[in-house]
Design an enzyme around this catalytic site. Sequence first.
Site, PDB file in Angstrom:
ATOM      1  N   SER A 184       0.825  -1.219   0.000  1.00  0.00           N
ATOM      2  CA  SER A 184       0.000   0.000   0.000  1.00  0.00           C
ATOM      3  C   SER A 184       0.855   1.264   0.000  1.00  0.00           C
ATOM      4  O   SER A 184       1.830   1.377   0.746  1.00  0.00           O
ATOM      5  CB  SER A 184      -0.912   0.010   1.228  1.00  0.00           C
ATOM      6  OG  SER A 184      -1.577   1.265   1.288  1.00  0.00           O
ATOM      7  N   SER A 196      -0.640   4.161   0.653  1.00  0.00           N
ATOM      8  CA  SER A 196      -1.408   5.141   1.429  1.00  0.00           C
ATOM      9  C   SER A 196      -0.574   5.861   2.486  1.00  0.00           C
ATOM     10  O   SER A 196      -0.766   7.068   2.692  1.00  0.00           O
ATOM     11  CB  SER A 196      -2.615   4.457   2.085  1.00  0.00           C
ATOM     12  OG  SER A 196      -3.530   4.063   1.094  1.00  0.00           O
ATOM     13  N   THR A 202      -8.407  -1.715   2.657  1.00  0.00           N
ATOM     14  CA  THR A 202      -8.268  -2.181   1.278  1.00  0.00           C
ATOM     15  C   THR A 202      -8.680  -3.649   1.234  1.00  0.00           C
ATOM     16  O   THR A 202      -9.105  -4.223   2.239  1.00  0.00           O
ATOM     17  CB  THR A 202      -6.831  -1.899   0.765  1.00  0.00           C
ATOM     18  OG1 THR A 202      -6.770  -2.265  -0.602  1.00  0.00           O
ATOM     19  CG2 THR A 202      -5.765  -2.667   1.539  1.00  0.00           C
ATOM     20  N   LYS A 226     -13.207  -4.470   2.873  1.00  0.00           N
ATOM     21  CA  LYS A 226     -14.186  -3.380   2.736  1.00  0.00           C
ATOM     22  C   LYS A 226     -15.607  -3.800   3.142  1.00  0.00           C
ATOM     23  O   LYS A 226     -16.378  -2.988   3.654  1.00  0.00           O
ATOM     24  CB  LYS A 226     -14.187  -2.839   1.303  1.00  0.00           C
ATOM     25  CG  LYS A 226     -12.869  -2.150   0.937  1.00  0.00           C
ATOM     26  CD  LYS A 226     -12.904  -1.571  -0.466  1.00  0.00           C
ATOM     27  CE  LYS A 226     -11.554  -1.032  -0.879  1.00  0.00           C
ATOM     28  NZ  LYS A 226     -11.557  -0.415  -2.210  1.00  0.00           N
ATOM     29  N   ASN A 277     -14.347   2.109   2.669  1.00  0.00           N
ATOM     30  CA  ASN A 277     -12.873   2.177   2.616  1.00  0.00           C
ATOM     31  C   ASN A 277     -12.304   3.201   3.592  1.00  0.00           C
ATOM     32  O   ASN A 277     -11.087   3.326   3.705  1.00  0.00           O
ATOM     33  CB  ASN A 277     -12.368   2.448   1.189  1.00  0.00           C
ATOM     34  CG  ASN A 277     -12.517   3.901   0.785  1.00  0.00           C
ATOM     35  OD1 ASN A 277     -13.299   4.641   1.375  1.00  0.00           O
ATOM     36  ND2 ASN A 277     -11.778   4.329  -0.216  1.00  0.00           N
ATOM     37  N   ALA A 325     -14.372  -2.551  -6.470  1.00  0.00           N
ATOM     38  CA  ALA A 325     -14.016  -1.211  -6.940  1.00  0.00           C
ATOM     39  C   ALA A 325     -15.132  -0.639  -7.817  1.00  0.00           C
ATOM     40  O   ALA A 325     -15.508   0.529  -7.690  1.00  0.00           O
ATOM     41  CB  ALA A 325     -12.703  -1.263  -7.717  1.00  0.00           C
ATOM     42  N   MET A 371      -8.144   1.465 -13.889  1.00  0.00           N
ATOM     43  CA  MET A 371      -7.962   1.669 -12.440  1.00  0.00           C
ATOM     44  C   MET A 371      -6.601   1.172 -11.954  1.00  0.00           C
ATOM     45  O   MET A 371      -6.117   1.578 -10.915  1.00  0.00           O
ATOM     46  CB  MET A 371      -9.075   0.962 -11.663  1.00  0.00           C
ATOM     47  CG  MET A 371     -10.420   1.625 -11.797  1.00  0.00           C
ATOM     48  SD  MET A 371     -11.513   0.979 -10.513  1.00  0.00           S
ATOM     49  CE  MET A 371     -13.090   1.284 -11.259  1.00  0.00           C
ATOM     50  N   TYR A 410      -2.526   1.025 -12.188  1.00  0.00           N
ATOM     51  CA  TYR A 410      -1.546   2.022 -12.624  1.00  0.00           C
ATOM     52  C   TYR A 410      -0.144   1.420 -12.601  1.00  0.00           C
ATOM     53  O   TYR A 410       0.082   0.365 -11.999  1.00  0.00           O
ATOM     54  CB  TYR A 410      -1.612   3.282 -11.748  1.00  0.00           C
ATOM     55  CG  TYR A 410      -1.306   3.031 -10.299  1.00  0.00           C
ATOM     56  CD1 TYR A 410      -2.324   2.753  -9.397  1.00  0.00           C
ATOM     57  CD2 TYR A 410       0.006   3.057  -9.827  1.00  0.00           C
ATOM     58  CE1 TYR A 410      -2.058   2.498  -8.060  1.00  0.00           C
ATOM     59  CE2 TYR A 410       0.282   2.816  -8.487  1.00  0.00           C
ATOM     60  CZ  TYR A 410      -0.749   2.534  -7.616  1.00  0.00           C
ATOM     61  OH  TYR A 410      -0.474   2.274  -6.301  1.00  0.00           O
TER      62      TYR A 410
END
Length: 273
Positions: free
Chosen positions: A15, A17, A62, A66, A87, A131, A213, A215
């Site tokens: 992650s 984040s 994540t 969820k 989330n 998602a 979505m 990357y």
Amino acid sequence: MTTRLAVFGNPVQHSRSPEIHQWFGETAGIDLVYDKILIPGGLFEETARAFLDAGGHGFNITVPGKGDAFNFVDEVSSEAALAEAVNTVSRQGDALRGDNTDGQGIVTDMTQNLGWKIAGARVLVLGAGGAVRGVIPALLRHQPQSVHILNRTKVKATAIAQSMADGKLSAVSADEIGAEYDIVINGTSAGLTSELPVLPEKVIGRHTCTYDMVYGGSDTTFNLWAKHLGTDACADGLGMLVEQAAAAFRIWFPEAGHIDTAPLIQHMRSTLV
Ligand code: NDP
């Protein structure tokens, strides 16, 4: 005082984040630590309680937590209710609130960062996992002409369309699909293994915008395919990742005001391989 935040997942090591929220904290002048916490199989509630009891201010979730987070909180936003997935968890007085910021993330990236128009657009969404469930309500709020969901397991696309019951939303199969959409969103996880979802070429025209979505450091498999068919308005999910985090940050710190995400997206882009 340092504010404690975290992302829960399994796996969670990958992650990004923590670096995103650390950057937001530094930019907004908020002292925070943001950890990665592995949810051991089936132990979401125990993990979340321990974090909150230790003073945690809020957390992100994540895959695969969820749905557990949705069941865990006391109240949910309308987006989270439609997605049946949470989330972002925040404290609202004594209650715990669940939000789903994935939808806000993708529409902010499309409309504000990329300048795409969702209003009036014919949109095709590939996939019917968590998602996609998260982003459909936000897409519908932007008044598209129609949103078609195509998934290799059609029954899952049909279930989303039925549960959201919006006249503009329907599940389609590859043989009923229309030609040349304005926006095609790849919300499948096929790209994680460099696969391409099965899709007729006619859905991509010169003016089609494609959004993957997934990357990475170079064009995704899906966007390469779309470019080969003639479009050059292709984006990947890095902006969505940053914008869904920005939306979560605003929930935790409403006093922080607007944060310009462009420098962070640019910096993260430069670090991708
Ligand atoms: P899920 O596991 O819930 O759903 C995966 C979906 O992809 C299912 O609809 C599945 O179809 C479909 N799929 C998988 N492999 C293929 C394939 N080879 N061909 C066609 N369809 C396929 O995943 P999520 O919904 O949570 O995530 C989807 C993607 O979105 C992931 O790649 C994830 O990394 C990315 N994502 C990005 C975010 C961001 O901020 N940029 C945020 C959230 C997710 P079936 O139902 O038939 O199994």
